[in-house]
Design a protein around this motif. Structure first.
Motif, PDB file in Angstrom:
ATOM      1  N   LEU C 115       0.816  -1.211   0.000  1.00 15.96           N
ATOM      2  CA  LEU C 115       0.000   0.000   0.000  1.00 15.96           C
ATOM      3  C   LEU C 115       0.851   1.262   0.000  1.00 15.96           C
ATOM      4  N   LEU C 116       1.928   1.250   0.785  1.00  8.79           N
ATOM      5  CA  LEU C 116       2.758   2.446   0.877  1.00  8.79           C
ATOM      6  C   LEU C 116       3.612   2.667  -0.366  1.00  8.79           C
ATOM      7  N   ALA C 117       3.836   1.587  -1.111  1.00  8.18           N
ATOM      8  CA  ALA C 117       4.643   1.751  -2.323  1.00  8.18           C
ATOM      9  C   ALA C 117       3.821   2.302  -3.478  1.00  8.18           C
ATOM     10  N   ILE C 118       2.509   2.155  -3.383  1.00  6.77           N
ATOM     11  CA  ILE C 118       1.663   2.592  -4.501  1.00  6.77           C
ATOM     12  C   ILE C 118       1.723   4.109  -4.758  1.00  6.77           C
ATOM     13  N   PRO C 119       1.541   4.957  -3.736  1.00  3.52           N
ATOM     14  CA  PRO C 119       1.498   6.402  -4.035  1.00  3.52           C
ATOM     15  C   PRO C 119       2.700   6.944  -4.809  1.00  3.52           C
ATOM     16  N   PRO C 120       3.940   6.685  -4.396  1.00  2.00           N
ATOM     17  CA  PRO C 120       5.030   7.284  -5.190  1.00  2.00           C
ATOM     18  C   PRO C 120       5.035   6.828  -6.639  1.00  2.00           C
ATOM     19  N   ILE C 121       4.741   5.534  -6.853  1.00  2.00           N
ATOM     20  CA  ILE C 121       4.758   5.045  -8.226  1.00  2.00           C
ATOM     21  C   ILE C 121       3.622   5.695  -9.014  1.00  2.00           C
ATOM     22  N   LEU C 122       2.466   5.756  -8.398  1.00  2.00           N
ATOM     23  CA  LEU C 122       1.312   6.330  -9.075  1.00  2.00           C
ATOM     24  C   LEU C 122       1.535   7.795  -9.423  1.00  2.00           C
ATOM     25  N   ILE C 123       1.944   8.551  -8.435  1.00  2.00           N
ATOM     26  CA  ILE C 123       2.128   9.981  -8.651  1.00  2.00           C
ATOM     27  C   ILE C 123       3.193  10.236  -9.713  1.00  2.00           C
ATOM     28  N   ASN C 124       4.351   9.632  -9.533  1.00  2.00           N
ATOM     29  CA  ASN C 124       5.444   9.905 -10.465  1.00  2.00           C
ATOM     30  C   ASN C 124       5.123   9.480 -11.882  1.00  2.00           C
ATOM     31  N   THR C 125       4.454   8.340 -12.011  1.00  2.00           N
ATOM     32  CA  THR C 125       4.108   7.896 -13.356  1.00  2.00           C
ATOM     33  C   THR C 125       3.142   8.875 -14.000  1.00  2.00           C
TER      34      THR C 125
END
Lengths: 226, 368, 264
Positions: C115-125
């Protein structure tokens, strides 16, 4: 544990004193970390912005501090400074440095050159230029950095429960270690209060920005329009 | 006797370690109350030269004196407080209101609030700025308004010297012309010493008392009043820079009021057609103006008079354009070339007939 | 386990010496609690959530960025991710998952990490895709490229640096969360820290902390190099190394900075 409620509201009212104590601890830790972080970051960033060559090592060092998982950093520090407020603060301040320095430098870089040129041409001294023109105009970006740092720190503070502090993390840890029916409530409360505090802080900072930089809200472009 | 306000003596500027000089041993003097325009192609050092006067750029060698004092001996901050500075993008402080922007230097100099407010209002009216704008922020203003705020700001502390770097460049031609006219009016009453930089030779001709045409390296190719530069360009570089149509440009410098208009063929409505034809012949024209009691009716030609007894019976046509005392000979020439009568009709402020200008008359001003 | 434990704050030099001794003690290189084993465990623990998060977040990020819709939702996800304390997340997830198969607490930590890894990947992509110059995209469409082509041949290649930066942030974040996850019974380097603290063994605590820090920094550096290598060349043919600094001073909602956005 099967039949225990996930969240018992009455627990909150029963423990309101403790909650307030932890809130106070959490707020204290946050405010001190941000203030100290700013006190360090501001002069460093101003220096770095003028002397570009220093930027990579500064970013490298603060970046390294930021990369180290907080529990490792706190664990490392407590071997030297024990389970104290200072251990937590040194660690927390370290985390703010990268974000704050990066944003202050970016904010200063974003001040339009012709505004600086005109200001110098009119007879602003370098110091007046910095305090009356550059910093005020960099404020939106700086506040954005403070917001990120604040929200990050508020979350990190919960980890300090492992070294005896924790703010709302205290409830998380207690809940985790307990077998009572309130375990779930405590953990959830700890987490939710922490998030709520972060949201609150964010809103307050946004409001502060609006107050300090009213010009940034007006006109077709944002503050940087000419 | 004209007093020297600014003097540059063998001023050189070299950037970094390069052997190339941006400005090479430039010497010139600017008299008090004069508007000197520095023009030249990109890279000729005109902006660098101007910026050395207020030490935003430090000269590598040479001396610059303003009002008798060497600028290098003064504290740059104090120096700049006494020199008005306007740049192309104006650089208004986005986080201050228009009023605060205008009052920047007075505020820095410690004037009391009342005096600053007074001065700000004064300048707003001189620059024709709506007082309601004073409380707004720069981002809410139009381009033309911002330029005027920029000029007001430079004038606020009433400096004797002004440096202006393409101050009207960032707006469209119509607004620019208005700003130029407005500035010329202000300068008439204020008589500041102005160093003005532009790349537009026409702007230079319009605004300058003297023009310095600069070539690469800050070499002055010619430093003279606009009229002289147009009449006797010093060399091919100047000739080319001034561009074609020097004659027309010179005409633009002469006002109709400066020369004598000729009498042209004039009749009244009651004149007989025969008399009218005689008058036309006298003046060697195919037409005649019709003026009744000083009021200009229009013109008639022989074709219109065909079969008529009296001028009044014929159809009078309006002149397509008039020129007044305020127009230049260039406007007159335009009128001549575009009208059927092939002359420019001169009228006064009340549109009363004054006379005509023919092509020969206008050309006489240039051919000497 | 070796030398006697030292108390807290008992003199710096001694702790360092003890830690050094711990590192050089061959006994710590074999067996169930060996250093290499824990390192391996930690890497394994961390890699899976990153893959899973990428699997989930990359397509969504590509969609949001390409279509330029739901941007506010994406930013909100990022902000929430930053505010949620991972400690709380792990603790909270522990209760419902403690009976699940495997090591006690594994699933709680695993889900928390994902769950915590999702936001950075989502935002940056999404930001990376969205930042691709509109003119370039329009020209591509004008040439007759399908939407898929535009996405895969134009937008993705140009957004790669930011996407990699997002993976970098997520990875370092996960390494940190895995460390914290040792409060349950999982393995990994966090074991040294948590168990060391419980036993009063500062040398082990310090050893674990140093190892975790090194692992995190190594991950960060590796990804940064990758980011640099994959950066689009400028017209002069030079890779824009300063892309790194650029992306780090990007818009505040771009989570391109190193580590712990959100928490440990």
């Amino acid at each position: 544990m099967g039949g225990d409620p996930i969240f018992r509201w009455s627990w909150v009212t029963e423990n309101s004193d403790q909650i307030l104590t932890q809130l106070w601890e959490h707020v204290q830790l946050t405010v001190i970390a941000i203030v100290v972080g700013l006190l360090i970051s501001l002069p460093v960033a101003i220096y770095v912005q003028r002397h570009r060559r220093v930027l990579p090592p500064v970013v490298g060092f603060t970046g390294m501090l930021y990369t180290i998982p907080s529990i490792a950093l706190f664990a490392f520090l407590q071997a030297y400074t024990g389970l104290s407020f200072w251990t937590a603060e040194i660690g927390l301040v370290s985390y703010t440095l990268l974000i704050l320095i990066r944003n202050i430098v970016a904010g200063l870089n974003a001040v339009p050159t012709d505004v600086k040129d005109a200001a110098l041409g009119m007879g602003y001294s370098r110091r007046q230029l910095l305090w009356r023109v550059e910093l005020p105009l960099a404020l939106p970006v700086i506040v954005a950095g403070i917001r990120i740092a604040t929200v990050t720190i508020i979350g990190l503070i919960t980890v300090t429960a492992l070294i005896g502090l924790g703010g709302f993390g205290h409830f998380i840890l207690t809940g985790f270690r307990s077998f009572s029916s309130d375990a779930s409530t405590m953990m959830l409360a700890g987490g939710l209060f922490s998030v709520a505090l972060a949201v609150f802080a964010d809103v307050v900072l946004i409001g502060t920005e609006k107050l300090l930089a009213p010009w940034a809200q007006k006109g077709a472009g944002r503050a940087m329009a000419t | 006797m004209a007093q020297t306000m600014i003097s540059l003596n063998s001023v050189t500027k070299r950037f970094g370690n390069s052997a190339e000089t941006a400005v090479n041993a430039l010497s010139m003097e600017v008299n008090q109350g004069e508007t000197v325009v520095l023009v030249g192609p990109s890279g000729c050092g005109k902006t660098t030269t101007m910026k050395m006067i207020n030490r935003l750029v430090e000269p590598t060698s040479g001396t610059i004196t303003v009002d008798g004092t060497d600028v290098l001996e003064q504290d740059p901050v104090r120096l700049r407080r006494n020199i008005g500075y306007v740049i192309q993008s104006i650089g208004l402080l986005p986080h201050r209101t228009v009023a605060e922007n205008i009052g920047t230097v007075p505020h820095l100099e410690g004037w009391d609030k009342k005096r600053i407010d007074q001065r700000t209002e004064e300048l707003a009216s001189v620059l024709e700025l709506d007082p309601a704008l004073l409380k707004r922020y720069p981002s809410e203003l139009s381009g033309g308004q911002r330029q005027r705020v920029g000029v007001a700001r430079a004038l606020a502390a009433d400096p004797p010297v002004m440096l202006m770097d393409e101050p009207f460049g960032a707006v469209d031609p119509i607004v620019r012309e208005r700003l130029q006219d407005q500035f010329l009016d202000i300068q008439e009453s204020l008589k500041k010493t102005i160093v003005f930089v532009t790349h537009d030779i026409d702007e230079a001709i319009k605004m300058a008392d003297r023009i310095a045409i600069l070539n690469r390296g800050g070499i002055i190719e010619q430093y003279a009043p606009p009229e002289e530069i147009l009449r006797e360009p010093a060399n091919d570089f100047v000739k080319q820079f001034v561009g074609a149509e020097r004659g027309l440009k010179r005409l633009a410098l002469i006002n109709v009021s400066d020369i004598e208009v000729e009498e042209g063929p004039v009749v009244s409505s009651s004149t007989t057609a025969d008399d009218a034809r005689k008058i036309m012949e006298e003046f060697g024209q195919d037409w005649t103006a019709v003026v009744d009691d000083g009021e200009l009716r229009g013109w008639v030609n022989s074709a219109a008079l065909e079969g008529k007894e009296v001028v009044g019976e014929a159809e009078t046509r309006k002149f397509s354009a008039y020129v007044t005392a305020r127009n230049t000979l260039r406007n007159a020439l335009d009128s001549i070339v575009t009208s059927r009568t092939q002359v420019a009709v001169v009228v006064d402020k009340q549109e009363r007939y004054r006379g005509i200008l023919t092509l020969e008359r206008v050309s006489k001003e240039i051919i000497s | 386990m070796g030398a006697e434990g030292r108390g807290k704050g008992d003199g710096n030099v001694n702790v360092l010496a003890d830690t050094f001794a711990w590192f050089t003690d061959p006994a710590n290189y074999s067996g169930a609690n060996s250093i290499p084993l824990r390192v391996m465990e930690h890497v394994q623990l961390s890699a899976q959530p990153v893959f899973l998060a990428a699997l989930l977040a990359l397509p969504v990020g590509l969609y949001v960025g390409h279509k330029r819709r739901f941007e506010f939702a994406a930013i909100s996800v990022g902000n929430i991710g930053r505010a949620v304390p991972s400690f709380g997340l792990i603790a909270f997830l522990f209760v419902p998952t403690f009976a699940w198969p495997g090591v006690l607490g594994y699933w709680a930590v695993f889900i928390a990490m994902t769950l915590l890894a999702i936001p950075p990947i989502l935002i940056n992509t999404s930001v990376g895709i969205r930042s691709v110059d509109r003119d370039t995209v329009e020209a591509a469409r004008g040439m007759g490229m399908s939407e898929w082509d535009v996405l895969l041949r134009i937008e993705v290649p140009l957004a790669v640096p930011l996407i990699v930066a997002g993976l970098k942030t997520a990875s370092v974040q996960v390494i940190a969360t895995a460390t914290l996850g040792a409060i349950t019974s999982i393995g990994g380097l966090g074991r040294f820290i948590i168990d060391g603290m419980a036993a009063g063994r500062d040398d082990i605590v310090l050893g674990g902390a140093i190892l975790v820090a090194l692992l995190a920094i190594l991950t960060e550096v590796t990804f940064s190099l990758l980011e640099g290598v994959l950066s689009p060349r400028t017209s002069s043919g030079h890779r824009r190394w300063f892309r790194r600094t650029d992306s780090e001073s990007g818009p505040p909602d771009t989570q391109t900075g190193p580590a712990g956005l959100g928490v440990a």
